[in-house]
Design a protein around this motif. Structure first.
Motif, PDB file in Angstrom:
ATOM      1  N   GLY A 342       0.814  -1.208   0.000  1.00  0.00           N
ATOM      2  CA  GLY A 342       0.000   0.000   0.000  1.00  0.00           C
ATOM      3  C   GLY A 342       0.845   1.253   0.000  1.00  0.00           C
ATOM      4  N   PRO A 343       0.382   2.300   0.670  1.00  0.00           N
ATOM      5  CA  PRO A 343       1.125   3.560   0.690  1.00  0.00           C
ATOM      6  C   PRO A 343       2.137   3.643   1.835  1.00  0.00           C
ATOM      7  CG  PRO A 343      -1.003   3.887   1.705  1.00  0.00           C
ATOM      8  CD  PRO A 343      -0.945   2.434   1.302  1.00  0.00           C
ATOM      9  N   TYR A 344       2.571   2.504   2.336  1.00  0.00           N
ATOM     10  CA  TYR A 344       3.412   2.498   3.530  1.00  0.00           C
ATOM     11  C   TYR A 344       4.794   1.912   3.256  1.00  0.00           C
ATOM     12  CZ  TYR A 344      -1.298   3.037   5.306  1.00  0.00           C
ATOM     13  OH  TYR A 344      -2.585   3.469   5.490  1.00  0.00           O
ATOM     14  N   LYS A 345       5.731   2.317   4.072  1.00  0.00           N
ATOM     15  CA  LYS A 345       7.088   1.781   4.008  1.00  0.00           C
ATOM     16  C   LYS A 345       7.140   0.515   4.862  1.00  0.00           C
ATOM     17  CE  LYS A 345      10.473   4.806   4.116  1.00  0.00           C
ATOM     18  NZ  LYS A 345      11.369   5.941   4.474  1.00  0.00           N
ATOM     19  N   ILE A 346       6.959  -0.618   4.209  1.00  0.00           N
ATOM     20  CA  ILE A 346       6.981  -1.905   4.904  1.00  0.00           C
ATOM     21  C   ILE A 346       8.181  -2.671   4.365  1.00  0.00           C
ATOM     22  CG2 ILE A 346       5.689  -3.990   5.474  1.00  0.00           C
ATOM     23  CD1 ILE A 346       3.128  -2.506   4.860  1.00  0.00           C
ATOM     24  N   PRO A 347       9.253  -2.773   5.132  1.00  0.00           N
ATOM     25  CA  PRO A 347      10.482  -3.356   4.578  1.00  0.00           C
ATOM     26  C   PRO A 347      10.417  -4.852   4.327  1.00  0.00           C
ATOM     27  CG  PRO A 347      10.749  -2.842   6.920  1.00  0.00           C
ATOM     28  CD  PRO A 347       9.431  -2.275   6.515  1.00  0.00           C
ATOM     29  N   HIS A 348       9.580  -5.544   5.067  1.00  0.00           N
ATOM     30  CA  HIS A 348       9.520  -7.006   4.941  1.00  0.00           C
ATOM     31  C   HIS A 348       8.070  -7.420   4.686  1.00  0.00           C
ATOM     32  CE1 HIS A 348      13.591  -6.925   6.507  1.00  0.00           C
ATOM     33  NE2 HIS A 348      13.148  -6.229   7.547  1.00  0.00           N
ATOM     34  N   ILE A 349       7.873  -8.130   3.617  1.00  0.00           N
ATOM     35  CA  ILE A 349       6.498  -8.469   3.237  1.00  0.00           C
ATOM     36  C   ILE A 349       6.462  -9.858   2.630  1.00  0.00           C
ATOM     37  CG2 ILE A 349       6.507  -7.575   0.859  1.00  0.00           C
ATOM     38  CD1 ILE A 349       3.792  -6.172   1.753  1.00  0.00           C
ATOM     39  N   GLU A 350       5.352 -10.541   2.854  1.00  0.00           N
ATOM     40  CA  GLU A 350       5.187 -11.866   2.248  1.00  0.00           C
ATOM     41  C   GLU A 350       3.696 -12.142   2.079  1.00  0.00           C
ATOM     42  OE1 GLU A 350       7.272 -15.850   3.426  1.00  0.00           O
ATOM     43  OE2 GLU A 350       5.314 -15.808   4.455  1.00  0.00           O
TER      44      GLU A 350
END
Length: 783
Positions: A342-350
């Motif tokens: 989305g519009p967020y800074k999420i460094p780790h995603i799965e």
């Protein structure tokens, strides 16, 4: 010295839609309005079972019925019509063959088993009721989790289980991100099936001319050229002998971005019988046999630090495919993964997706198509996180935005957002809503025993579908622009608008550069024999990609006209300008001629500029280098009656950034419609299946749509952050309202229920569900 002619600008002007008068006056022509002599009508016998063996089909009574010309069962068509086409697959996806009529088994309620062709629609419908099918009802599976149980009935006997596909996307190190969190929020979240319910159901009229070996098909479709290409393959006919016309299309919302069984069968039957064949979908058939949207059930896990910084997001989801894939069934679920940050800074995603076969109609693109699901997950999880951390929902969002200076911004899901200023949209929305006063009003209401809730959503979506390499092909769009000898301009678009208003906005784009009136521009689309090969209208790409093609084709024609004018005025082509219906020399404006006079020169061709051909017509295929990423913030104030569970939306504020707006009036209309659809899903809409696979609410008497009286006056505003991806700086707006509204409304309702300890309920938030949750909470039970 002569004054320089005024050059009124049309881009950015809220001009009324040019197609509205014919629509309002009932003069538009839809598929069913085309009446050809000798037309036959087709009707279907459809399975009443979610799952059944077909032990026999007796057509004798149907064939003997008055007016019947032909009748077909699946066995009659074996090897004569190809299967329903599928695209957008992921590696190792299991792909079942979908015949145009069911063969040995019916796999969902509404699947066509037999087709009857008669002289009138009523005769065809009556005869279809006379088709005798020997069904053996079998166990059906409609629950996603139960479908994966080892003992579950298999939808397709050739597969060892009901897993349709597996797909995953990851960025960073999800385990490290969760370990770095101070708090991990977990929630199971459902995004149930909904019905697109376009105002005009589907329809097709096919007419084969054996003497010329040519076929014309009128279809209520969003993709006329794609329909032509795929139908040609299905019925084994040369593509250049098929003409597809999309006349007026009464809405689609993605549901008409498909090639369905009925279109192929109509094309086959007209060729076999030598007469026009028409099929118009009933509203009941529309519920059963047109694609559904959404259909996800997942477990979300979000890690955060105590200050609200998101460290990681994991989403494991079951995706409801239905019994068969339609054109883009699988691809839709991958869009959820791409937009999960989305519009967020999420460094780790799965995200891990397990596609599941069920005894239902297929899911596919519905307004937003995978992106609303991603936004909904994010926005629900952020509200739950804010509650856990004791933070204001607006502030936790603000804390995780990338700064404007960080754009183009690369996400952990592998996309690069073109441009954005998320802080500005949030600030403007909060200011317009009077957010502090809203919260004060809420606190005062709670002291009085009333349940007010404030809901936020901040979103970004992927639009302008899009680069061909990223889409697996056909991400471009086409346009041809022609200046006629009389000075009128015709725009031929490969896009196929069906309510977006591009007959108006494309005319604005052309008129703006030629310095002529919008009324002097005609926009033609939807006819494969007339317009250049195009991709179609979906994914908010019509203006972004199709309009950009118009820009380039328009500019080629204008440059050519400038060369003719320069020859006439003995000037440099770079010094030629267009304004006020005239062509003139910018440095010597007394040298001018009417726009039509210069156009006539190009067709008379008595004298030609060096290296220039006669005529004024150019085609351009625009291939975008990237997607576009519109964004925004929606703020909702609701009141919930805990005694009845009824929800009243008191205020709805939306600030959207769609880049440069070609026509602000059209933009507002798109957002209005999108908000209504998203709110409908939040509060009312859901396809409910019984255990046998039959939909229980497949009529407008039982499927609740949002009504005008349930919605307040929408308070809209915008920020403008142009994109560099296309020459218009436009980002697209067709799906923005739908994406932003659903989580905002749900968050507002759950905020209202917070004093009862009710922090999550799955959509739709119907009064009964809310009342039961409040009642359980009051009795001390789990909400």
């Amino acid at each position: 010295m002569a004054s320089i002619p005024e050059a009124p600008k049309f881009i950015g002007v809220p001009i009324k839609r040019r197609d509205d008068p014919r629509l309002i006056q009932g003069r538009a022509r839809y598929v069913d309005d085309f009446q050809l002599p000798g037309t036959l009508h087709m009707a279907f016998a459809r399975s009443p079972y979610g799952h059944a063996a077909i032990r026999g089909v007796d057509l004798s009574k149907a064939r003997a019925a008055p007016g019947v010309v032909a009748a077909y069962a699946g066995a009659d068509l074996a090897g004569k019509i190809g299967p329903v086409p599928v695209a957008g697959l992921v590696p190792d996806a299991r792909v079942p063959v979908q015949p145009v009529l069911a063969g040995g088994r019916a796999l969902f309620a509404g699947e066509p088993v037999a087709a009857v062709v008669a002289r009138t629609r009523y005769q065809a419908r009556d005869a279809a009721d006379l088709v005798e099918v020997d069904y053996q009802a079998l166990d059906a599976v409609v629950d996603l989790e139960k479908a994966l149980a080892p003992a579950a009935p298999r939808v397709h006997a050739q597969f060892e289980d009901n897993v349709a596909f597996r797909w995953a996307i990851a960025g960073g190190d999800i385990e490290a991100g969760l370990r770095a969190a101070d708090v991990v929020i977990k929630q199971k979240i459902a995004n149930p099936r909904v019905v697109p319910l376009a105002l005009e159901p589907r329809g097709v009229l096919a007419h084969y001319l054996p003497g010329e070996d040519k076929m014309t098909i009128w279809s209520s479709t969003q993709v006329p050229h794609k329909l032509r290409t795929l139908l040609a393959q299905q019925i084994g006919m040369a593509e250049n002998r098929i003409r597809v016309i999309a006349p007026e299309v009464g809405g689609g919302f993605g549901s008409k971005l498909n090639v369905y069984r009925e279109e192929a069968l109509a094309a086959y039957v007209t060729r076999e019988l030598g007469r026009p064949v028409k099929w118009i979908e009933s509203r009941g058939e529309n519920f059963l046999a047109t694609i559904h949207g959404r259909g996800q059930l997942g477990e979300a896990e979000m890690g955060l630090r105590r200050d609200g910084t998101i460290t990681a997001l994991r989403y494991n989801v079951l995706a409801d495919c239905g019994a068969y894939y339609q054109l883009l069934t699988v691809a839709i679920f991958t869009l959820t993964g791409l937009m999960l940050p989305g519009p967020y800074k999420i460094p780790h995603i799965e995200m891990k997706v397990t596609g599941v076969f069920t005894h239902k109609m297929a899911t596919d693109a519905y307004r937003g198509a995978g992106r609303p699901e991603a936004t909904y997950i994010l926005e629900r999880m952020l509200d739950l996180a804010a509650l856990e951390l004791g933070m204001d929902p607006a502030e936790i969002r603000r804390k995780n935005f990338p700064a404007k200076a960080e754009f183009p911004y690369a996400t952990s899901a592998g996309l690069t957002y073109d441009s954005g200023d998320y802080h500005a949209a949030l600030d403007k929305a909060l200011q317009k809503a009077g957010y502090p006063e809203m919260r004060r009003q809420q606190a005062e209401a709670r002291r009085q025993g009333r349940c007010l809730g404030v809901g936020l959503s901040t979103y970004v979506e992927i639009c302008g579908m899009g680069p061909s390499a990223a889409l697996g092909g056909q991400g471009w769009e086409s346009a041809r622009v022609r200046v006629e000898p009389t000075g009128k301009v015709t725009v031929f678009s490969g896009a196929s608008p069906h309510g977006q208003g591009q007959e108006t906005s494309f005319a604005q784009i052309a008129a703006d550069a030629f310095g002529i009136a919008v009324e002097d521009v005609e926009v033609i689309h939807g006819d494969t024999d007339v317009v250049p090969y195009g991709v179609g209208t979906f994914g908010s790409r019509g203006t972004v990609v199709g309009g950009s093609a118009v820009v380039f084709a328009r500019d080629k024609v204008r440059d050519k006209m400038a060369r003719f004018a320069a020859m006439r005025f003995e000037a440099d082509a770079a010094d030629i300008a267009f304004a006020g219906g005239k062509v003139f020399v910018r440095s010597a404006p007394e040298k001018s001629a009417p726009f039509a006079r210069i156009a006539q020169m190009a067709y008379d061709a008595i004298q030609l500029p060096p290296g220039t051909e006669p005529g004024l017509e150019e085609t351009h295929f625009f291939e975008p280098p990237n997607f576009t990423f519109p964004f925004g913030t929606h703020v909702v104030l609701v009141e919930v009656d805990p005694q009845t569970g009824e929800v009243k939306i008191l205020r709805y504020v939306a600030v959207d950034d769609v880049g440069n707006m070609i026509n602000p009036l059209l933009v507002r209309g798109q957002i209005h419609g999108g908000i209504a659809q998203g709110a409908g899903q939040a509060l009312e809409e859901e396809v409910i299946y019984g255990g046998g696979g039959q939909p229980l609410n497949a009529t407008l008497m039982h499927y609740a749509l949002p009504k005008a009286h349930q919605l307040p006056r929408f308070e809209l505003d915008h920020t403008t952050t142009p994109t560099s991806v296309n020459p218009l700086g436009a980002k697209g707006v067709g799906e923005a309202g739908t994406i932003g509204s659903t989580p905002a409304v749900v968050n507002a309702v759950l905020d209202a229920l917070a004093p009862f300890g009710v922090h999550h309920l799955d959509m739709p938030l119907r009064p009964e569900k809310i009342w039961r949750a409040v009642s359980r909470a009051r009795k001390g039970g789990p909400a």
